[in-house]
Structures are given as C-alpha cells and as structure tokens.
Design an enzyme around this catalytic site. Structure first.
Site, PDB file in Angstrom:
ATOM      1  CG  ASP A  13      -1.875  -1.177   1.230  1.00 16.15           C
ATOM      2  OD1 ASP A  13      -2.251  -1.628   0.139  1.00 16.15           O
ATOM      3  OD2 ASP A  13      -2.192  -1.663   2.324  1.00 16.15           O
ATOM      4  CE  LYS A  16       2.710  -2.388  -4.335  1.00 17.36           C
ATOM      5  NZ  LYS A  16       2.344  -2.084  -2.949  1.00 17.36           N
ATOM      6  N   GLY A  40      -4.328  -4.411  -4.045  1.00 21.01           N
ATOM      7  CA  GLY A  40      -5.376  -3.425  -4.323  1.00 21.01           C
ATOM      8  C   GLY A  40      -4.685  -2.187  -4.838  1.00 21.01           C
ATOM      9  CG  HIS A  41      -1.841  -2.396  -7.291  1.00 17.31           C
ATOM     10  ND1 HIS A  41      -0.909  -3.029  -8.073  1.00 17.31           N
ATOM     11  CD2 HIS A  41      -1.536  -2.734  -6.014  1.00 17.31           C
ATOM     12  CE1 HIS A  41      -0.077  -3.724  -7.292  1.00 17.31           C
ATOM     13  NE2 HIS A  41      -0.450  -3.569  -6.038  1.00 17.31           N
ATOM     14  CD  GLN A 225       1.070  -8.795  -2.494  1.00 21.07           C
ATOM     15  OE1 GLN A 225       1.784  -9.416  -3.243  1.00 21.07           O
ATOM     16  NE2 GLN A 225      -0.176  -8.492  -2.796  1.00 21.07           N
TER      17      GLN A 225
HETATM   18  P1  IMO Z   1      -0.734  -4.123  -2.399  1.00 21.42           P
HETATM   19  O1  IMO Z   1      -0.184  -4.682  -3.664  1.00 21.42           O
HETATM   20  C1  IMO Z   1      -0.769  -4.437   1.943  1.00 21.42           C
HETATM   21  C2  IMO Z   1      -0.870  -8.463   3.647  1.00 21.42           C
HETATM   22  C3  IMO Z   1      -2.108  -8.954   4.360  1.00 21.42           C
HETATM   23  C4  IMO Z   1      -1.469  -9.873   5.377  1.00 21.42           C
HETATM   24  C5  IMO Z   1      -0.322 -10.503   4.607  1.00 21.42           C
HETATM   25  C6  IMO Z   1      -0.646 -11.855   4.013  1.00 21.42           C
HETATM   26  O2  IMO Z   1      -2.028  -3.443  -2.529  1.00 21.42           O
HETATM   27  O3  IMO Z   1       0.297  -3.261  -1.732  1.00 21.42           O
HETATM   28  P2  IMO Z   1      -2.088 -12.609   1.907  1.00 21.42           P
HETATM   29  O4  IMO Z   1      -3.543 -12.416   1.600  1.00 21.42           O
HETATM   30  O5  IMO Z   1      -1.173 -11.998   0.892  1.00 21.42           O
HETATM   31  O6  IMO Z   1      -1.719 -14.026   2.212  1.00 21.42           O
HETATM   32  O7  IMO Z   1      -1.867 -11.814   3.289  1.00 21.42           O
HETATM   33  O8  IMO Z   1      -0.012  -9.587   3.569  1.00 21.42           O
HETATM   34  N1  IMO Z   1      -1.084  -7.988   2.258  1.00 21.42           N
HETATM   35  C7  IMO Z   1      -1.012  -6.700   1.891  1.00 21.42           C
HETATM   36  N2  IMO Z   1      -0.819  -5.585   2.623  1.00 21.42           N
HETATM   37  N3  IMO Z   1      -0.871  -4.339   0.613  1.00 21.42           N
HETATM   38  C8  IMO Z   1      -1.037  -5.441  -0.145  1.00 21.42           C
HETATM   39  O9  IMO Z   1      -1.018  -5.414  -1.478  1.00 21.42           O
HETATM   40  C9  IMO Z   1      -1.164  -6.701   0.489  1.00 21.42           C
HETATM   41  N4  IMO Z   1      -1.356  -7.959   0.063  1.00 21.42           N
HETATM   42  C10 IMO Z   1      -1.282  -8.738   1.150  1.00 21.42           C
HETATM   43  O10 IMO Z   1      -2.809  -7.907   4.950  1.00 21.42           O
HETATM   44  O11 IMO Z   1      -0.914  -9.119   6.427  1.00 21.42           O
HETATM   45 MG    MG Z   2      -2.931  -1.764  -1.858  1.00 27.22          MG
END
Ligand code: IMO
Ligand code: MG
Length: 426
Positions: A13, A16, A40-41, A225
């Site tokens: 988050d 990106k 979630g982009h 992530q």
């Molecule tokens: P973007 O790309 C922030 C976190 C989840 C959890 C951990 C594992 O939008 O930055 P998962 O469902 O991947 O097995 O969860 O990773 N998490 C994220 N946190 N941004 C994300 O994606 C995330 N995708 C997974 O909250 O702590």
């Molecule tokens: Mg996100």
C-alpha cells in the site's frame, strides 16, 4: 528503451500503482509478476478511479499491452470481474492482455481452506486478505496438486486434477475443520467454461517479453505487496506467500536479471501495515488515528483500517539492500502537510546497542526500540506543487533526510492521487 521495476519498499500500500501509472506514459508493456488479487492498486485517471487486483494498472492507457506473468496466482472470477468493470468504463483489454499458461489458479477450495485455517489458529492468524493466496502457492510448491492456467485448455487433465484435489481438500475441510466439502461436477464445468474465456489471453509471456525487450520496447514491472511482506526476506511468518522483492520480477516473468535497468522502490512518506505482525514505529494513539484519518488509510481490497506509524528508515534501508534500489519514489507527502512535527526512525536500540539492520528474528525485533529524529512540519499544502524547488524548505529537508539515511536518490515525489500531482526529481 528501458526495463524498470516498481515495487513496494514497506508493507504494501505504498502507492505503487500511482507511480506505475505515471511511468506507464513512457512504457510499452506493464507486467504483474507475483501475488494475486490480494493486491489493491488504486489509480485516478481522467476523473475516474480504478482499483486493480490482478490486471496491471497500465491497462488504462489504451495503447499499452499488459502481462500477467507466471509468478502471479490468478483467480479467474476476480479477473473477469475486473475486465467487466473496465469495459463498463469504456476500456477494452482485447488483444492487449496476455497471461502465462504457467500462472497458477486460485481455486474455490484455496479460499475456503485459508478462511478455515485463519479462524482455527486464532491469535496466531496472519490476518491475510482471504484471497486464497497462501494455499495456492502451497499447491504450486507442492507440484502434484497445483493447477495452472494452461491446464484449463485440456479437457482431460483439468477434470482429473480437480477431482484429485477435491478428494484431498474435501477430506481436510470435513475432518480437520468440520465443514462441508465442495462439489466436483459444477466446479469442473465452471473451470472448463472459464478456460474457454481465458484462452484468447494465454500466451508464452516469457517469449513475448523477451522479444519486446529485444525489439527496444520499454517494459515496466508492477510489484505488488512490499519488501517486508516477502516470503523469504519479510517479517516472517507475517508475510505474503510470494517474492515481492526485485528478484521476483525475473522468476515471475521469465526475463533475466541482466535485462533490468532500474529498480524503483516506492516509499510512503510514513508507514502503514494491514494484517498482523510486528511494526516498530506504529502509532497506536491519537497521532496514528490522525494520519489514518487524513490519509484515509483503509485497505483497497479488504476495507480494513491500516495501522499507521512514522517513517522507518531501517526498513527503507533493507528495501534498498534487498532490491538493489536505483532510486526511491516518495508518495503521499501531502498527507503530512498539516502535522506540526514529523519523526523519522533512523535506527533501533536493543540492550543499549545500535541496530542498523532489520532483524529477521521476531523475538529480537520485539526487543528493539525505534530511535527517532524529529523534524519540523511544513504546515502548508503541497498538492499544487510540481517542482522540487517549489516544495516548502521543511518538506525538502524531510525528503533530503530520507535520501541521506537511505543513501539512495529520490526520483519521484507524489503529492496527490492524480497523475499530474507528481514531482519528477532530477
Ligand atoms: P498491495 O499490492 C498491503 C498483507 C495482508 C497480510 C499478509 C498476508 O495493494 O500493496 P495474503 O492475503 O497476501 O496471504 O496476506 O499480507 N497484504 C497486503 N498488505 N498491501 C497489499 O497489497 C497486500 N497484500 C497482502 O494484509 O498481512
Ligand atoms: Mg494496496
């Protein structure tokens, strides 16, 4: 021509997609290479807001092509939902979205198993997005149980694989979690139909990307992530199940490291985290609530409130090291506009000793105290500013301190969600 990776330097988050959207203007191809619909982009373009989970954010530019690489885990339902949403906004993906046949599929049982497991382990839960990410990568690594996009095209193999999986998964659901199993016939029918819909997108994306690079095209890799959520290097076990770091772009797409020109780490001007796990600079009181409020820090995928805290340079330095960052893109500077003062964590202290590197052992990490430097806030809006020189001096001081502590230049500063609310830095 350039091959660039944009990836998260914190816990996801970081903004990106905003940076990807900005850099897409001078790219030809945008690639997702790991993760899945846990991402979630969000981008704002032409007065519209888009939230992408699987499709690279570059798709909003009608003259660009997009790739979902082999390292992604693909939930076909989520994909088609996204395609339909884009179509309703007048954007067609036809002929410009390519998916690797080696991409693994998120199946309904992956989501069910993840939910059941998170509930069962209670306090030890990771706090995942419940998108089936972990169980899908588990099956991929397990080899005999993984189902790939290419399997959808084989009327013999697909039913066999679904049947074998369901025999095992239903037993786990029933015997371990005391839940009902899933029916095989409708699942086979559903996935055969999804295969027909997916067929036009399936391409050898490694060949496609390497040919594009050889032809002098610019390719942009869109990480999902963040570095601290990397399965190998992150705050394990509170991580996601893929390599979110720069190496993941190679393995997750089928290009070699010598093809990469630049790695841009996206750093939010403060720190956030969703889900469970350590967060040394977390602000649990009023200031954390204030930042969450101003920044509207709620998950784009799950709607969960994000934990907020000060900028942690121990983490940013780790991102510089593991990803070999060429530069940093600082996002959401504007969210700090009204704060009276700001803190930057320069290092940690453990037993009175200086800790410069993020400890991989969570027990050691829990014994670390962040040490802060306090800087005065600029207390004036920055969202209208378009050059570095025009930023308030105190904002420049904050950014310059990031550069010094991370020993890495800043290439972009974002002062708002819109495409033009961006400051390129020479
Ligand atoms: P973007 O790309 C922030 C976190 C989840 C959890 C951990 C594992 O939008 O930055 P998962 O469902 O991947 O097995 O969860 O990773 N998490 C994220 N946190 N941004 C994300 O994606 C995330 N995708 C997974 O909250 O702590
Ligand atoms: Mg996100």
């Amino acid at each position: 021509m350039s091959v660039r990776i944009v990836l998260g330097a914190q816990w996801g988050d970081e903004g990106k997609a905003k940076i990807v959207d900005y850099l897409t203007a001078d790219s030809d191809v945008v690639v997702r290479y790991q993760g899945g619909a846990n991402a979630g982009h969000t981008i704002k373009a032409d007065g519209l807001e888009f939230v992408f989970h699987l499709i690279p954010a570059g798709i909003v530019h009608s003259d660009k092509t997009c790739v979902i690489g082999n390292g992604v885990v693909l939930d076909p339902d989520a994909l088609f939902e996204e395609i339909e949403d884009l179509e309703s906004k007048g954007i067609s993906v036809e002929g410009r979205l390519f998916i690797s046949p080696n991409t693994h599929l998120v199946m309904p049982y992956h989501k069910r198993l993840e939910q059941a497991n998170e509930e069962k382990i209670g306090d030890a839960a990771i706090g995942t997005t419940l998108r089936g990410i972990g169980p899908t990568y588990q099956d991929k690594i397990n080899r005999s149980t993984g189902i790939r996009v290419g399997d959808l095209l084989d009327a013999e193999i697909l039913p066999k694989k679904i049947r074998t999986n369901l025999r095992e998964k239903n037993e786990i659901l029933q015997k371990i979690y005391g839940q009902e199993g899933l029916d095989e016939v409708p699942m086979i029918e559903q996935y055969m139909a999804l295969g027909e819909r997916l067929a036009p997108f399936i391409t050898d994306t490694s060949v496609y990307l390497n040919e594009a690079i050889d032809a002098g095209k610019s390719v942009l890799f869109e990480g999902s992530q963040g570095t601290l959520l990397d399965i190998d290097h992150g705050s394990y076990p509170y991580v996601t199940s893929s390599n979110t770091t720069a190496g993941g772009a190679c393995t997750g797409s089928g290009i070699g490291p010598t093809k990469i020109d630049e790695v841009i780490g996206v750093v939010k001007a403060y720190t956030t985290r969703v889900g469970n796990g350590p967060f040394p600079t977390e602000l649990t009181g009023e200031m954390g609530d204030r930042i969450r409020d101003i920044g509207q820090e709620y998950g784009a995928t799950t709607g969960r409130p994000r934990r907020c805290g000060w900028l942690d340079l121990v983490i940013v330095r780790m991102a510089v090291r593991i990803n070999g960052l060429s530069s940093i893109a600082v996002t959401r500077l504007d969210i700090l506009d009204e704060l009276e003062e700001l803190k930057i964590c320069t290092h940690y202290l453990r037993d009175g000793k200086r800790v410069e590197h993020f400890p991989s052992d969570l027990k050691v990490l829990s014994e670390c105290e962040p040490v802060y430097e306090t800087l005065p806030g600029w207390q004036t809006p920055t969202d209208h500013i378009r050059t570095y020189a025009d930023l308030p001096e105190k904002a420049r001081n904050y950014l310059d301190r990031i550069t010094e502590l991370a020993k890495t230049p800043i290439s972009i500063v974002s002062v708002g969600p819109d495409r033009d609310e961006t400051i390129p830095v020479d």
